[in-house]
Design a protein around this motif. Structure first.
Motif, PDB file in Angstrom:
ATOM      1  N   ARG A  25      -4.969   3.401  10.234  1.00 48.67           N
ATOM      2  CA  ARG A  25      -3.506   3.309  10.302  1.00 48.67           C
ATOM      3  C   ARG A  25      -3.036   1.873  10.489  1.00 48.67           C
ATOM      4  O   ARG A  25      -2.011   1.475   9.947  1.00 48.67           O
ATOM      5  CB  ARG A  25      -2.969   4.183  11.438  1.00 48.67           C
ATOM      6  N   MET A  26      -3.808   1.073  11.250  1.00 49.84           N
ATOM      7  CA  MET A  26      -3.413  -0.320  11.486  1.00 49.84           C
ATOM      8  C   MET A  26      -3.402  -1.126  10.196  1.00 49.84           C
ATOM      9  O   MET A  26      -2.557  -1.992  10.017  1.00 49.84           O
ATOM     10  CB  MET A  26      -4.375  -0.979  12.483  1.00 49.84           C
ATOM     11  N   PHE A  27      -4.331  -0.854   9.313  1.00 49.58           N
ATOM     12  CA  PHE A  27      -4.463  -1.645   8.092  1.00 49.58           C
ATOM     13  C   PHE A  27      -3.983  -0.902   6.846  1.00 49.58           C
ATOM     14  O   PHE A  27      -4.376  -1.244   5.737  1.00 49.58           O
ATOM     15  CB  PHE A  27      -5.913  -2.097   7.918  1.00 49.58           C
ATOM     16  N   ARG A  28      -3.111   0.078   7.020  1.00 46.19           N
ATOM     17  CA  ARG A  28      -2.607   0.871   5.893  1.00 46.19           C
ATOM     18  C   ARG A  28      -1.821   0.001   4.915  1.00 46.19           C
ATOM     19  O   ARG A  28      -2.015   0.100   3.706  1.00 46.19           O
ATOM     20  CB  ARG A  28      -1.731   2.011   6.408  1.00 46.19           C
ATOM     21  N   VAL A  29      -0.968  -0.864   5.410  1.00 44.92           N
ATOM     22  CA  VAL A  29      -0.150  -1.711   4.534  1.00 44.92           C
ATOM     23  C   VAL A  29      -1.042  -2.647   3.720  1.00 44.92           C
ATOM     24  O   VAL A  29      -0.833  -2.823   2.513  1.00 44.92           O
ATOM     25  CB  VAL A  29       0.882  -2.516   5.359  1.00 44.92           C
ATOM     26  N   GLU A  30      -2.041  -3.218   4.365  1.00 46.93           N
ATOM     27  CA  GLU A  30      -2.962  -4.115   3.657  1.00 46.93           C
ATOM     28  C   GLU A  30      -3.678  -3.375   2.528  1.00 46.93           C
ATOM     29  O   GLU A  30      -3.813  -3.900   1.426  1.00 46.93           O
ATOM     30  CB  GLU A  30      -3.973  -4.680   4.644  1.00 46.93           C
ATOM     31  N   ARG A  31      -4.121  -2.161   2.791  1.00 45.65           N
ATOM     32  CA  ARG A  31      -4.795  -1.381   1.746  1.00 45.65           C
ATOM     33  C   ARG A  31      -3.846  -1.059   0.600  1.00 45.65           C
ATOM     34  O   ARG A  31      -4.241  -1.091  -0.577  1.00 45.65           O
ATOM     35  CB  ARG A  31      -5.381  -0.103   2.333  1.00 45.65           C
ATOM     36  N   PHE A  32      -2.589  -0.766   0.896  1.00 40.69           N
ATOM     37  CA  PHE A  32      -1.613  -0.497  -0.164  1.00 40.69           C
ATOM     38  C   PHE A  32      -1.381  -1.742  -1.015  1.00 40.69           C
ATOM     39  O   PHE A  32      -1.263  -1.643  -2.243  1.00 40.69           O
ATOM     40  CB  PHE A  32      -0.288   0.002   0.407  1.00 40.69           C
ATOM     41  N   VAL A  33      -1.304  -2.902  -0.387  1.00 43.99           N
ATOM     42  CA  VAL A  33      -1.120  -4.142  -1.146  1.00 43.99           C
ATOM     43  C   VAL A  33      -2.308  -4.357  -2.080  1.00 43.99           C
ATOM     44  O   VAL A  33      -2.133  -4.713  -3.257  1.00 43.99           O
ATOM     45  CB  VAL A  33      -0.939  -5.345  -0.193  1.00 43.99           C
ATOM     46  N   TYR A  34      -3.515  -4.125  -1.584  1.00 41.32           N
ATOM     47  CA  TYR A  34      -4.695  -4.289  -2.428  1.00 41.32           C
ATOM     48  C   TYR A  34      -4.706  -3.278  -3.570  1.00 41.32           C
ATOM     49  O   TYR A  34      -5.094  -3.609  -4.686  1.00 41.32           O
ATOM     50  CB  TYR A  34      -5.980  -4.169  -1.605  1.00 41.32           C
ATOM     51  N   MET A  35      -4.272  -2.066  -3.300  1.00 41.04           N
ATOM     52  CA  MET A  35      -4.220  -1.063  -4.369  1.00 41.04           C
ATOM     53  C   MET A  35      -3.178  -1.437  -5.422  1.00 41.04           C
ATOM     54  O   MET A  35      -3.407  -1.264  -6.618  1.00 41.04           O
ATOM     55  CB  MET A  35      -3.911   0.327  -3.791  1.00 41.04           C
ATOM     56  N   ILE A  36      -2.051  -1.965  -5.006  1.00 40.99           N
ATOM     57  CA  ILE A  36      -1.020  -2.399  -5.959  1.00 40.99           C
ATOM     58  C   ILE A  36      -1.560  -3.541  -6.817  1.00 40.99           C
ATOM     59  O   ILE A  36      -1.355  -3.558  -8.038  1.00 40.99           O
ATOM     60  CB  ILE A  36       0.276  -2.786  -5.219  1.00 40.99           C
ATOM     61  N   CYS A  37      -2.275  -4.484  -6.202  1.00 45.41           N
ATOM     62  CA  CYS A  37      -2.882  -5.578  -6.972  1.00 45.41           C
ATOM     63  C   CYS A  37      -3.875  -5.038  -7.994  1.00 45.41           C
ATOM     64  O   CYS A  37      -3.922  -5.509  -9.133  1.00 45.41           O
ATOM     65  CB  CYS A  37      -3.592  -6.561  -6.047  1.00 45.41           C
ATOM     66  N   ALA A  38      -4.668  -4.059  -7.612  1.00 38.41           N
ATOM     67  CA  ALA A  38      -5.644  -3.478  -8.536  1.00 38.41           C
ATOM     68  C   ALA A  38      -4.946  -2.770  -9.688  1.00 38.41           C
ATOM     69  O   ALA A  38      -5.365  -2.885 -10.848  1.00 38.41           O
ATOM     70  CB  ALA A  38      -6.559  -2.514  -7.789  1.00 38.41           C
ATOM     71  N   ILE A  39      -3.858  -2.062  -9.410  1.00 40.90           N
ATOM     72  CA  ILE A  39      -3.113  -1.363 -10.460  1.00 40.90           C
ATOM     73  C   ILE A  39      -2.471  -2.361 -11.411  1.00 40.90           C
ATOM     74  O   ILE A  39      -2.527  -2.197 -12.637  1.00 40.90           O
ATOM     75  CB  ILE A  39      -2.064  -0.420  -9.832  1.00 40.90           C
ATOM     76  N   VAL A  40      -1.877  -3.422 -10.865  1.00 45.32           N
ATOM     77  CA  VAL A  40      -1.253  -4.450 -11.709  1.00 45.32           C
ATOM     78  C   VAL A  40      -2.296  -5.112 -12.597  1.00 45.32           C
ATOM     79  O   VAL A  40      -2.061  -5.327 -13.796  1.00 45.32           O
ATOM     80  CB  VAL A  40      -0.517  -5.490 -10.833  1.00 45.32           C
TER      81      VAL A  40
END
Length: 97
Positions: free
Chosen positions: A18-33
């Protein structure tokens, strides 16, 4: 005692995720882009029936952008599970090797 150790370790892992949820979402968005950039580069190459320096730059940039999030997510999960292993070992009274 064993169930309590597992429950505490899973609670710690849940808090860590839960603490690093935002960081994981940012990395997933970068991977999708980056994946979309690769598809766009492939489309341009098939449309023009050739490869130019711009398409090669787009491909190398997109693959680099894919590598960074994948590496960071792998590093994060590795550290998380190492932490959980250390917690379980400490709670169970086992010494680290």
């Amino acid at each position: 005692m064993d169930k309590e150790i597992v429950d505490r370790a899973l609670d710690a892992l849940d808090r860590l995720m839960r603490m690093f949820r935002v960081e994981r979402f940012v990395y997933m968005i970068c991977a999708i882009v980056s994946f979309l950039l690769l598809i766009y580069a492939a489309y341009i190459m098939f449309e023009t029936k050739g490869v130019s320096v711009a398409e090669l730059g787009l491909i190398f940039g997109a693959t680099g952008l894919t590598t960074v999030p994948a590496g960071r997510i792998t590093y994060f999960l590795n550290k998380s599970f190492s932490l959980i292993e250390a917690i379980v070992r400490k709670l169970s009274g086992l010494e680290e090797r």
